[in-house]
Motif scaffolding. Structure first.
Motif, short mmCIF file in Angstrom:
data_model
loop_
_atom_site.label_atom_id
_atom_site.label_comp_id
_atom_site.label_asym_id
_atom_site.label_seq_id
_atom_site.Cartn_x
_atom_site.Cartn_y
_atom_site.Cartn_z
N ALA A 1 -6.84 1.92 -10.49
CA ALA A 1 -7.20 3.22 -11.05
C ALA A 1 -8.05 4.01 -10.05
CB ALA A 1 -7.97 3.04 -12.35
N VAL A 2 -7.95 5.34 -10.13
CA VAL A 2 -8.69 6.22 -9.22
C VAL A 2 -9.43 7.27 -10.03
CG1 VAL A 2 -8.49 7.82 -7.28
CG2 VAL A 2 -6.94 5.88 -7.43
N ARG A 3 -10.70 7.48 -9.68
CA ARG A 3 -11.52 8.49 -10.34
C ARG A 3 -12.11 9.42 -9.28
NH1 ARG A 3 -13.75 7.69 -15.44
NH2 ARG A 3 -15.67 8.68 -14.69
N GLY A 4 -12.27 10.69 -9.67
CA GLY A 4 -12.88 11.64 -8.75
C GLY A 4 -12.59 13.07 -9.16
N PRO A 5 -13.12 14.03 -8.42
CA PRO A 5 -12.85 15.43 -8.72
C PRO A 5 -11.38 15.76 -8.48
CG PRO A 5 -14.00 15.22 -6.62
CD PRO A 5 -14.01 13.86 -7.24
N GLY A 6 -10.86 16.67 -9.27
CA GLY A 6 -9.45 17.03 -9.11
C GLY A 6 -9.03 18.13 -10.06
N LEU A 7 -7.72 18.20 -10.30
CA LEU A 7 -7.15 19.26 -11.14
C LEU A 7 -6.49 18.66 -12.38
CD1 LEU A 7 -5.41 21.59 -8.51
CD2 LEU A 7 -7.72 21.77 -9.48
N ARG A 8 -6.52 19.45 -13.44
CA ARG A 8 -5.80 19.12 -14.67
C ARG A 8 -4.86 20.28 -14.96
NH1 ARG A 8 -6.89 15.63 -18.70
NH2 ARG A 8 -8.98 15.29 -17.79
N VAL A 9 -3.58 19.97 -15.06
CA VAL A 9 -2.54 20.98 -15.30
C VAL A 9 -1.81 20.63 -16.60
CG1 VAL A 9 -0.50 22.13 -14.37
CG2 VAL A 9 -2.27 21.27 -12.81
N VAL A 10 -1.65 21.62 -17.47
CA VAL A 10 -0.99 21.40 -18.75
C VAL A 10 0.22 22.33 -18.85
CG1 VAL A 10 -1.20 21.42 -21.26
CG2 VAL A 10 -3.16 20.73 -19.84
N LEU A 11 1.37 21.79 -19.18
CA LEU A 11 2.59 22.56 -19.39
C LEU A 11 3.08 22.31 -20.81
CD1 LEU A 11 2.90 20.99 -16.33
CD2 LEU A 11 4.69 22.72 -16.17
N ASP A 12 3.49 23.39 -21.50
CA ASP A 12 3.98 23.26 -22.88
C ASP A 12 5.03 24.32 -23.14
OD1 ASP A 12 4.30 22.33 -25.40
OD2 ASP A 12 2.30 22.85 -26.12
N ASP A 13 5.87 24.03 -24.16
CA ASP A 13 6.93 24.98 -24.52
C ASP A 13 6.34 26.26 -25.10
OD1 ASP A 13 8.73 23.05 -23.73
OD2 ASP A 13 9.15 22.34 -25.77
N SER A 14 7.17 27.29 -25.08
CA SER A 14 6.76 28.58 -25.66
C SER A 14 6.80 28.52 -27.18
CB SER A 14 7.70 29.68 -25.15
OG SER A 14 7.43 30.90 -25.80
N GLU A 15 5.98 29.30 -27.78
CA GLU A 15 5.97 29.39 -29.25
C GLU A 15 6.91 30.50 -29.74
OE1 GLU A 15 1.91 29.90 -30.34
OE2 GLU A 15 1.43 27.75 -30.19
N GLU A 16 7.48 31.27 -28.83
CA GLU A 16 8.41 32.34 -29.22
C GLU A 16 9.71 31.72 -29.72
OE1 GLU A 16 8.95 35.07 -26.07
OE2 GLU A 16 6.80 35.54 -25.85
N GLU A 17 10.36 32.41 -30.65
CA GLU A 17 11.60 31.90 -31.22
C GLU A 17 12.82 32.40 -30.45
OE1 GLU A 17 11.73 32.86 -35.33
OE2 GLU A 17 10.02 31.57 -35.87
N GLU A 18 12.77 33.63 -29.98
CA GLU A 18 13.90 34.19 -29.24
C GLU A 18 13.40 34.76 -27.92
OE1 GLU A 18 16.08 37.00 -31.46
OE2 GLU A 18 16.58 35.63 -33.11
N PRO A 19 13.96 34.32 -26.82
CA PRO A 19 13.54 34.85 -25.52
C PRO A 19 14.15 36.21 -25.27
CG PRO A 19 15.31 33.29 -25.21
CD PRO A 19 14.99 33.27 -26.69
#
Length: 234
Positions: free
Chosen positions: A97-115
């Motif tokens: 395991a590795v610990r230290g400063p870094g980035l957290r990136v979150v990706l999620d689907d859109s809540e829109e129903e029709e693009p």
């Protein structure tokens, strides 16, 4: 009476002859004629020779101990170098395991129903989007990366199965949380694929967030380390 005296005299003479012969037969002791001072000097000389031999033996033993210490030191230094190489290899393989400063990136689907484009695929996060984030994190200097707690190693592949993500033999659904130790945010945000993801998020309502963390943890890889399909060619 005279005869008795004659026999006594002859007996005394015989005893004296025997004693004289016995005294001549005893071996002579050469040192018996030496004075005590000369005998002591000879003893000192013998002891000095013995002491010199012992000093020579001690010096030889000291040299052997010194050589053994040198050999042991070299062995320990070599062992230390091998231990460091093993730690580096273990880290590169993702087995710790590795610990230290870094980035957290979150990706999620859109809540829109029709693009607006009319294509529903624009409203979901695809494997290529996650792969784009991973590539940008590596280019930004990441030392270790995990997606939803799954450590990425050399054999990891980000695959899309329907609307889910297959990673290290485990299935994941959005949101996808990517953590990377050591990645720089400026370099990550400057990546053209990341800029495109920001544009898509704004256009289609996809959720795409990036945060700088003082401490993130990337767990150790827990999957199989042997290649099951690929084989090294001889």
């Amino acid at each position: 009476m005279r005869r008795s005296r004659t026999l006594l005299v002859l007996a005394c003479l015989g005893i004296g002859f025997v004693l004289a012969t016995a005294l001549r037969a005893r071996p002579a002791d050469p040192e018996a004629r030496l004075t005590q001072r000369y005998r002591l000097a000879d003893l000192i000389e013998r002891e000095q020779r013995t002491a010199a031999a012992l000093r020579s033996e001690v010096a030889d033993l000291r040299n052997r101990v010194s050589r053994l210490r040198t050999t042991r030191t070299g062995f320990l230094q070599g062992a230390g170098a091998r231990e460091e190489e093993l730690r580096d290899a273990t880290l590169a393989a993702g087995l710790v395991a590795v610990r230290g400063p870094g980035l957290r990136v979150v990706l999620d689907d859109s809540e829109e129903e029709e693009p607006a484009s009319g294509n529903v695929n624009d409203l979901v996060v695809h494997s290529q989007d996650v792969q784009a984030v991973v590539n940008a994190l590596w280019r930004a200097g990441a030392e270790a990366i995990a997606i939803n707690g799954q450590r990425l190693v050399g054999t990891s592949a980000v695959l899309c199965v329907g609307n889910t993500l297959l990673l290290n033999g485990t299935v994941h659904s959005p949101p996808y949380t990517v953590v990377a130790v050591g990645a720089g945010r400026d370099r990550f945000e400057a990546d053209k694929l990341v800029r495109r993801l920001h544009d898509d998020a704004e256009s289609f309502g996809l959720r795409f967030s990036v945060s700088r963390e003082s401490t993130v943890e990337v767990p150790a890889y827990k999957g199989a380390i042997d290649l099951q399909y690929a084989r090294q060619s001889s």
